[in-house]
Design an enzyme around this catalytic site. Sequence first.
Site, short mmCIF file in Angstrom:
data_model
loop_
_atom_site.label_atom_id
_atom_site.label_comp_id
_atom_site.label_asym_id
_atom_site.label_seq_id
_atom_site.Cartn_x
_atom_site.Cartn_y
_atom_site.Cartn_z
N TYR A 192 22.82 -67.68 -38.72
CA TYR A 192 23.04 -68.58 -37.57
C TYR A 192 24.14 -69.61 -37.89
O TYR A 192 25.08 -69.78 -37.12
CB TYR A 192 21.72 -69.28 -37.22
CG TYR A 192 21.80 -70.23 -36.05
CD1 TYR A 192 21.80 -69.77 -34.74
CD2 TYR A 192 21.86 -71.61 -36.26
CE1 TYR A 192 21.85 -70.65 -33.67
CE2 TYR A 192 21.91 -72.51 -35.20
CZ TYR A 192 21.90 -72.02 -33.91
OH TYR A 192 21.97 -72.89 -32.85
N LYS B 6 27.85 -70.07 -36.11
CA LYS B 6 28.26 -71.29 -35.41
C LYS B 6 29.49 -71.92 -36.08
O LYS B 6 30.35 -72.50 -35.40
CB LYS B 6 27.10 -72.29 -35.35
CG LYS B 6 25.92 -71.81 -34.52
CD LYS B 6 26.28 -71.63 -33.05
CE LYS B 6 25.07 -71.31 -32.19
NZ LYS B 6 25.39 -71.19 -30.77
N SER C 103 26.46 -75.92 -33.22
CA SER C 103 25.23 -76.44 -33.85
C SER C 103 25.61 -77.35 -35.00
O SER C 103 26.71 -77.24 -35.56
CB SER C 103 24.41 -75.26 -34.38
OG SER C 103 23.46 -75.70 -35.31
N GLY D 287 24.10 -67.73 -20.82
CA GLY D 287 22.85 -68.44 -21.13
C GLY D 287 22.56 -69.51 -20.09
O GLY D 287 21.84 -70.46 -20.35
N ASP E 24 23.33 -57.91 -20.88
CA ASP E 24 23.02 -58.15 -22.29
C ASP E 24 24.33 -58.42 -23.03
O ASP E 24 25.16 -57.52 -23.18
CB ASP E 24 22.31 -56.93 -22.88
CG ASP E 24 21.87 -57.18 -24.31
OD1 ASP E 24 22.19 -58.25 -24.88
OD2 ASP E 24 21.20 -56.28 -24.88
N1 LIG Z 1 18.10 -76.27 -28.53
C1 LIG Z 1 18.67 -76.76 -29.63
O1 LIG Z 1 18.13 -77.63 -30.32
C2 LIG Z 1 20.02 -76.26 -30.05
C3 LIG Z 1 20.57 -76.86 -31.19
C4 LIG Z 1 21.82 -76.44 -31.61
C5 LIG Z 1 22.48 -75.45 -30.92
N2 LIG Z 1 21.92 -74.87 -29.83
C6 LIG Z 1 22.67 -73.81 -29.15
O2 LIG Z 1 22.74 -74.07 -27.78
C7 LIG Z 1 22.81 -72.84 -27.06
C8 LIG Z 1 21.74 -72.84 -25.98
O3 LIG Z 1 20.49 -73.00 -26.60
P1 LIG Z 1 19.18 -73.39 -25.78
O4 LIG Z 1 18.37 -74.23 -26.68
O5 LIG Z 1 19.58 -73.85 -24.44
O6 LIG Z 1 18.49 -71.93 -25.73
P2 LIG Z 1 17.54 -71.23 -24.65
O7 LIG Z 1 16.88 -72.22 -23.77
O8 LIG Z 1 16.72 -70.30 -25.46
O9 LIG Z 1 18.57 -70.38 -23.77
C9 LIG Z 1 19.24 -69.28 -24.30
C10 LIG Z 1 19.93 -68.56 -23.17
O10 LIG Z 1 20.66 -67.45 -23.70
C11 LIG Z 1 20.31 -66.27 -22.97
N3 LIG Z 1 20.40 -65.11 -23.83
C12 LIG Z 1 19.73 -64.90 -25.00
N4 LIG Z 1 20.03 -63.68 -25.49
C13 LIG Z 1 20.93 -63.11 -24.62
C14 LIG Z 1 21.59 -61.86 -24.56
N5 LIG Z 1 21.41 -60.92 -25.51
N6 LIG Z 1 22.43 -61.62 -23.53
C15 LIG Z 1 22.59 -62.54 -22.55
N7 LIG Z 1 22.00 -63.75 -22.56
C16 LIG Z 1 21.16 -64.02 -23.58
C17 LIG Z 1 18.87 -66.54 -22.50
O11 LIG Z 1 18.50 -65.77 -21.36
P3 LIG Z 1 17.79 -64.30 -21.48
O12 LIG Z 1 16.76 -64.41 -22.55
O13 LIG Z 1 17.25 -64.06 -20.11
O14 LIG Z 1 18.89 -63.34 -21.82
C18 LIG Z 1 18.99 -68.01 -22.11
O15 LIG Z 1 19.58 -68.15 -20.85
C19 LIG Z 1 22.63 -71.73 -28.09
O16 LIG Z 1 23.90 -71.19 -28.40
C20 LIG Z 1 22.03 -72.45 -29.29
O17 LIG Z 1 22.39 -71.83 -30.49
C21 LIG Z 1 20.69 -75.26 -29.38
#
Ligand SMILES: NC(=O)c1ccc[n+]([C@@H]2O[C@H](COP(=O)([O-])OP(=O)(O)OC[C@H]3O[C@@H](n4cnc5c(N)ncnc54)[C@H](OP(=O)(O)O)[C@@H]3O)[C@@H](O)[C@H]2O)c1
Length: 259
Positions: free
Chosen positions: A164, A168, A151, A22, A72
Amino acid sequence: MISRDYLSELFSLDGRVAVVTGGSSGIGRAAAGALARAGAKVVVVARKEQELAATVDELTAEGCRAAWVSGDLGTRDGVRAAAEAAAEVFGEPDILVNSAGINLRPPMGELSEEVWDTTMALNLEAPYLLGQRFGPGMAERGYGRIIHITSQQAHRAFVQSGAYGVSKGALESLARSQAEAWSPYGVTCNTLVPGFVMTPLNERLSSDPEKVAALAARTMVGRNGLAEDFAGAVVFLASRGAAYVTGQSVFVDGGLSVH
Ligand SMILES: NC(=O)c1ccc[n+]([C@@H]2O[C@H](COP(=O)([O-])OP(=O)(O)OC[C@H]3O[C@@H](n4cnc5c(N)ncnc54)[C@H](OP(=O)(O)O)[C@@H]3O)[C@@H](O)[C@H]2O)c1
């Protein structure tokens, strides 16, 4: 000069190799940038090539060493293929950051097996498989850092935690199992626990100013998280300086969880 040497001894990642899933967006992209700027050679893994290339271009333009692998991670074969390709670029990693994740939120009663399987595959199985692939090698070499992004919903249910939250919660348990197995050999395994972070994952919610303000008010700092807020914590956990921190959930949430 003394302070520079001291900081470098504690936190420099010179000579380390990192894989960040990611790593092309949000928290993962910030983590990849932080590790690369701290000296590590970084491979970012995700699906969309354009975003991957943009991330790597930004880092290489700054003089960092970075590369990307498109794969993927939602299937076991995809994870295995991506892991092999990632290890080929700069060699076996010393640091693994699992940030790739999805958050699908149907109401519990409507949670289908498909959503369950998709969530578990990416959020839980991919980190497990990557740990199995890279953890033993790290232990053999005597240095490793595994960092999962979990999370608030690993700790309490809210806004339809559904599959979800389960994924987590299990990921935090996985970190402890990995820590138990590999910490004696220099491999620490921890999780970073975000609050609400303004990333593409939250695009829909982020575009509602009232909700954004209400969430910010729940923190102690008084604002929502930014991906950059994770830079220091990631470098710390990846560094020599964090050798005695393992099996922990480190909250990077502006105080949300304790407010
Ligand atoms: N943002 C928040 O508020 C928040 C809160 C709690 C936890 N988190 C956690 O933090 C982590 C990052 O979140 P974020 O907010 O930074 O999300 P994001 O900006 O949506 O980034 C998600 C990343 O995961 C990749 N990804 C998604 N599906 C994939 C797949 N099948 N295979 C390979 N790569 C994949 C996406 O790239 P592609 O789509 O190109 O594959 C992207 O690089 C996640 O685990 C999320 O659950 C986020």
